[in-house]
Motif scaffolding. Structure first.
Motif, PDB file in Angstrom:
ATOM      1  N   CYS A 169      22.796  51.765  39.745  1.00  0.00           N
ATOM      2  CA  CYS A 169      22.691  53.094  38.927  1.00  0.00           C
ATOM      3  C   CYS A 169      21.031  53.459  38.501  1.00  0.00           C
ATOM      4  O   CYS A 169      21.002  54.739  38.412  1.00  0.00           O
ATOM      5  CB  CYS A 169      23.200  52.814  37.622  1.00  0.00           C
ATOM      6  SG  CYS A 169      25.078  52.836  37.552  1.00  0.00           S
ATOM      7  N   TRP A 170      20.330  52.339  38.471  1.00  0.00           N
ATOM      8  CA  TRP A 170      19.009  52.381  38.216  1.00  0.00           C
ATOM      9  C   TRP A 170      18.407  53.200  39.449  1.00  0.00           C
ATOM     10  O   TRP A 170      17.586  54.248  39.345  1.00  0.00           O
ATOM     11  CB  TRP A 170      18.370  51.046  38.038  1.00  0.00           C
ATOM     12  CG  TRP A 170      16.862  51.107  38.087  1.00  0.00           C
ATOM     13  CD1 TRP A 170      15.975  51.453  36.661  1.00  0.00           C
ATOM     14  CD2 TRP A 170      15.880  50.609  38.838  1.00  0.00           C
ATOM     15  NE1 TRP A 170      14.651  51.083  37.024  1.00  0.00           N
ATOM     16  CE2 TRP A 170      14.752  50.736  38.446  1.00  0.00           C
ATOM     17  CE3 TRP A 170      16.057  50.063  40.244  1.00  0.00           C
ATOM     18  CZ2 TRP A 170      13.511  50.314  39.094  1.00  0.00           C
ATOM     19  CZ3 TRP A 170      14.974  49.765  40.912  1.00  0.00           C
ATOM     20  CH2 TRP A 170      13.718  50.103  40.184  1.00  0.00           C
ATOM     21  N   LEU A 171      18.738  52.674  40.662  1.00  0.00           N
ATOM     22  CA  LEU A 171      18.272  53.295  41.823  1.00  0.00           C
ATOM     23  C   LEU A 171      18.514  54.752  41.856  1.00  0.00           C
ATOM     24  O   LEU A 171      17.680  55.776  42.292  1.00  0.00           O
ATOM     25  CB  LEU A 171      18.607  52.641  43.132  1.00  0.00           C
ATOM     26  CG  LEU A 171      17.890  51.305  43.420  1.00  0.00           C
ATOM     27  CD1 LEU A 171      18.790  50.471  44.303  1.00  0.00           C
ATOM     28  CD2 LEU A 171      16.420  51.215  43.693  1.00  0.00           C
ATOM     29  N   LYS A 172      19.766  55.114  41.511  1.00  0.00           N
ATOM     30  CA  LYS A 172      20.437  56.352  41.743  1.00  0.00           C
ATOM     31  C   LYS A 172      19.726  57.342  40.694  1.00  0.00           C
ATOM     32  O   LYS A 172      19.917  58.645  41.049  1.00  0.00           O
ATOM     33  CB  LYS A 172      22.015  56.571  41.594  1.00  0.00           C
ATOM     34  CG  LYS A 172      22.731  56.019  42.784  1.00  0.00           C
ATOM     35  CD  LYS A 172      24.161  55.752  42.400  1.00  0.00           C
ATOM     36  CE  LYS A 172      24.929  55.528  43.514  1.00  0.00           C
ATOM     37  NZ  LYS A 172      26.429  55.297  43.642  1.00  0.00           N
ATOM     38  N   GLN A 173      19.243  57.034  39.586  1.00  0.00           N
ATOM     39  CA  GLN A 173      18.467  57.891  38.585  1.00  0.00           C
ATOM     40  C   GLN A 173      17.185  57.635  38.806  1.00  0.00           C
ATOM     41  O   GLN A 173      16.130  58.057  37.733  1.00  0.00           O
ATOM     42  CB  GLN A 173      18.654  57.245  37.256  1.00  0.00           C
ATOM     43  CG  GLN A 173      20.437  57.448  37.044  1.00  0.00           C
ATOM     44  CD  GLN A 173      20.651  57.181  35.391  1.00  0.00           C
ATOM     45  OE1 GLN A 173      19.859  57.277  34.567  1.00  0.00           O
ATOM     46  NE2 GLN A 173      22.112  57.031  35.477  1.00  0.00           N
ATOM     47  N   GLY A 174      16.616  57.462  40.060  1.00  0.00           N
ATOM     48  CA  GLY A 174      14.999  57.667  40.444  1.00  0.00           C
ATOM     49  C   GLY A 174      14.399  56.309  39.996  1.00  0.00           C
ATOM     50  O   GLY A 174      13.127  56.305  40.055  1.00  0.00           O
ATOM     51  N   ALA A 175      14.904  55.203  39.596  1.00  0.00           N
ATOM     52  CA  ALA A 175      14.201  53.775  39.700  1.00  0.00           C
ATOM     53  C   ALA A 175      13.294  53.923  38.365  1.00  0.00           C
ATOM     54  O   ALA A 175      11.895  53.843  38.637  1.00  0.00           O
ATOM     55  CB  ALA A 175      13.685  53.399  40.756  1.00  0.00           C
ATOM     56  N   PRO A 176      13.475  54.217  37.195  1.00  0.00           N
ATOM     57  CA  PRO A 176      12.391  54.417  36.350  1.00  0.00           C
ATOM     58  C   PRO A 176      11.775  53.298  35.798  1.00  0.00           C
ATOM     59  O   PRO A 176      12.210  52.184  36.073  1.00  0.00           O
ATOM     60  CB  PRO A 176      13.325  54.905  34.824  1.00  0.00           C
ATOM     61  CG  PRO A 176      14.757  54.316  35.279  1.00  0.00           C
ATOM     62  CD  PRO A 176      14.859  54.673  36.756  1.00  0.00           C
ATOM     63  N   SER A 177      10.381  53.454  35.552  1.00  0.00           N
ATOM     64  CA  SER A 177       9.562  52.295  35.366  1.00  0.00           C
ATOM     65  C   SER A 177       9.889  51.455  34.221  1.00  0.00           C
ATOM     66  O   SER A 177       9.050  50.193  34.240  1.00  0.00           O
ATOM     67  CB  SER A 177       8.009  52.534  35.651  1.00  0.00           C
ATOM     68  OG  SER A 177       7.740  53.488  34.154  1.00  0.00           O
TER      69      SER A 177
END
Length: 362
Positions: free
Chosen positions: A71-79
């Motif tokens: 899910c983190w990757l699919k949402q743009g990998a927020p920092s």
């Protein structure tokens, strides 16, 4: 009958103030500040009253951790983000999730583990298991900052939230089921004599239930759905709930007590046994969707874990640990088999509107 200090407290309260709702009874039994079950008892494991999926096998927590990573990757990998667990038990799920997440170092670097736990006793166990993981604790998710996405994991959390019970009387009206005292002063179930408006409380499909029928409703479960949905809309992230329950509302009582891995009378030893009720996933999903969340599921736990790759993970563990081949296979079957946890337990995910579909729900 065991020595249950909460029993006398409840008797005195009911004698002075009158019967209490089933929801109030559940809340006291589980969370009374001095004598509540989660404050005083060893709930989980062979020496406790029940065993949860993370305690059965490391595969469960690892797969949920990888689900959050996807899910983190699919949402743009927020920092920056928070990995939040609701009702984390002994901390086993979070430990295993973080182990799997270390395979994706940028995600591990971005996240801060957060455990939502009210019990000081359980916090101590979690802190010991998660030493060095830079975890933080809060009593309520409201205390989690709103400055970054939240990836929420909740296994067997919703089933412990209080439920109200309603019963159709011989008069054809619906009445709230309460806990009162019988002629001997013992705790017993009884009906509030006041009739309740059906349409305000229960699904229309249950309107014609016969006299004696019991229906459950959990405002607390719906409140969690709405709260998490609002958070996801504001912050981004995802939430995964895994629990036992039903996908279509129905008639019947599901309130149960478990003591030493066996069913017990819910009224006999308040505060000494675990109290739970099956989750109404349809009501949970409706409350979340009304708060603008994208809802996926529910799907059976077995199908969910199969899709995430539990068989492949089991094969890898068997190859690395041939001596426990049989234990790994039995654990997988317990988690996924229809005769075990695979069908009764279900998975449901909440995401911000228009998010990519999460893994496990295709």
């Amino acid at each position: 009958m065991t020595d249950a200090p909460l029993r006398d407290i409840l008797r005195q309260r009911i004698a002075a103030e009158g019967p209490i709702t089933v929801a109030a009874y559940m809340a006291d039994c589980l969370l009374h500040p001095e004598h509540g079950y989660y404050r005083t008892q060893q709930a989980i494991g062979l020496g406790g009253d029940f065993t949860t999926a993370p305690e059965i096998s490391q595969m469960f927590g690892e797969l949920l951790g990888l689900w959050a990573a996807d899910c983190w990757l699919k949402q743009g990998a927020p920092s920056k983000c928070y990995l939040v667990e609701l009702g984390p038990g002994r901390g086993t799920l979070m430990r295993d999730a973080l182990r799997a997440i270390r395979a994706l170092p940028p995600f591990r670097k971005a996240l801060r583990p957060v455990l939502i736990e009210a019990s000081a006793r359980l916090r101590g166990m979690q802190a010991e298991l998660l030493e060095g993981e830079d975890a933080v604790w809060h009593e309520d998710i409201a205390a989690v900052p709103k400055d970054a996405p939240v990836f929420v994991l909740a296994n067997e959390f919703l089933d412990a939230l209080p439920v109200r019970q309603f019963q159709r009387g011989d008069d054809g009206a619906w009445h709230e089921r309460c806990v009162g005292l019988d002629d001997s002063g013992n705790l017993c179930f009884l009906l509030d004599p006041r009739a309740l408006p059906f349409d305000d409380l229960l699904p229309p499909t249950l309107r014609d239930a016969p006299p004696g029928a019991i229906v459950e409703s959990s405002p607390a479960v719906r409140a969690v759905a709405a709260d998490i949905a609002a958070r996801l809309r504001l912050q981004g992230g995802a939430a995964l709930f895994v629990d036992y329950g039903y996908a279509v509302p129905g008639i019947g009582e599901t309130l149960q007590a478990v003591y030493r891995h066996a069913y017990a009378d819910p009224l006999s030893d308040p505060g000494m046994a675990d109290l739970t009720a099956h989750v109404d996933f349809a009501s949970f999903a409706l409350a979340a969707s009304r708060a603008s969340a994208a809802v996926y599921g529910p799907v059976s736990q077995g199908a969910f874990l199969e899709t995430l790759g539990i068989r492949q993970r089991a094969a890898a563990l068997k190859q690395a640990n041939p001596a426990v081949h049989g234990d790994i296979e039995r654990a997988m079957q317990r988690l996924t088999g229809p005769e075990a946890m695979g069908t009764l337990f279900k998975a449901l995910a909440l995401l911000p509107p228009e998010s990519p579909m999460p893994a496990g729900f295709a």
